[in-house]
Design a protein around this motif. Structure first.
Motif, mmCIF file in Angstrom:
data_model
loop_
_atom_site.group_PDB
_atom_site.id
_atom_site.type_symbol
_atom_site.label_atom_id
_atom_site.label_comp_id
_atom_site.label_asym_id
_atom_site.label_seq_id
_atom_site.Cartn_x
_atom_site.Cartn_y
_atom_site.Cartn_z
ATOM 1 N N SER A 21 0.853 -1.069 -0.006
ATOM 2 C CA SER A 21 0.125 -0.112 0.053
ATOM 3 C C SER A 21 0.942 1.249 0.098
ATOM 4 O O SER A 21 1.892 1.084 0.488
ATOM 5 N N ALA A 23 0.271 5.437 0.730
ATOM 6 C CA ALA A 23 -0.682 6.360 1.012
ATOM 7 C C ALA A 23 -0.141 7.778 0.660
ATOM 8 O O ALA A 23 0.930 7.995 1.225
ATOM 9 N N THR A 77 -4.838 6.351 -1.801
ATOM 10 C CA THR A 77 -3.872 5.097 -1.498
ATOM 11 C C THR A 77 -3.711 4.200 -3.037
ATOM 12 O O THR A 77 -4.756 4.087 -3.913
#
Length: 116
Positions: A21, A23, A77
């Motif tokens: 991931s 962000a 994201t």
């Protein structure tokens, strides 16, 4: 100030999966293409996958069919689902916008280690 914070890396056996991931803050995320890049020890950083603001994706040949990039604009994201991992996928993985990558601005990345 632009911040891109990668997470989700780790140690996995060959054939396993990980989901990375990233962000983002400080940018209008939905207007930006995003990419994943990686750098293995002793190697130059290389592009892995990208996704346009409209959701069109592109992959380097060695990860096609195994990796999938996606984005959630509501969460700012971008993700990289990595399946059927191989030892040669071992690297530090970074996310970035193409323009920041071009000018050499990088975050800390997340380490992915695939054991054989």
């Amino acid at each position: 100030q632009v911040q891109l914070v990668e997470s989700g890396g780790g140690l996995v056996q060959a054939g396993g999966s990980l989901r990375l991931s990233c962000a983002a803050s400080g940018i209008i995320f939905s207007d930006n293409a995003m990419g994943w890049y990686r750098q293995a020890p002793g190697n130059q950083r290389e592009w892995v996958a990208s996704i346009t603001s409209g959701g069109r994706t592109n992959y380097r040949d060695s990860v096609k069919g195994r990796f999938a990039i996606s984005r959630d604009n509501a969460k700012n994201t971008v993700y990289l689902q990595m399946n059927s991992l191989k030892p040669e996928d071992t690297a530090v993985y970074y996310c970035n916008t193409p323009s920041r990558a071009m000018f050499g601005y990088w975050g800390q990345g997340t380490q992915v280690t695939v054991s054989s």
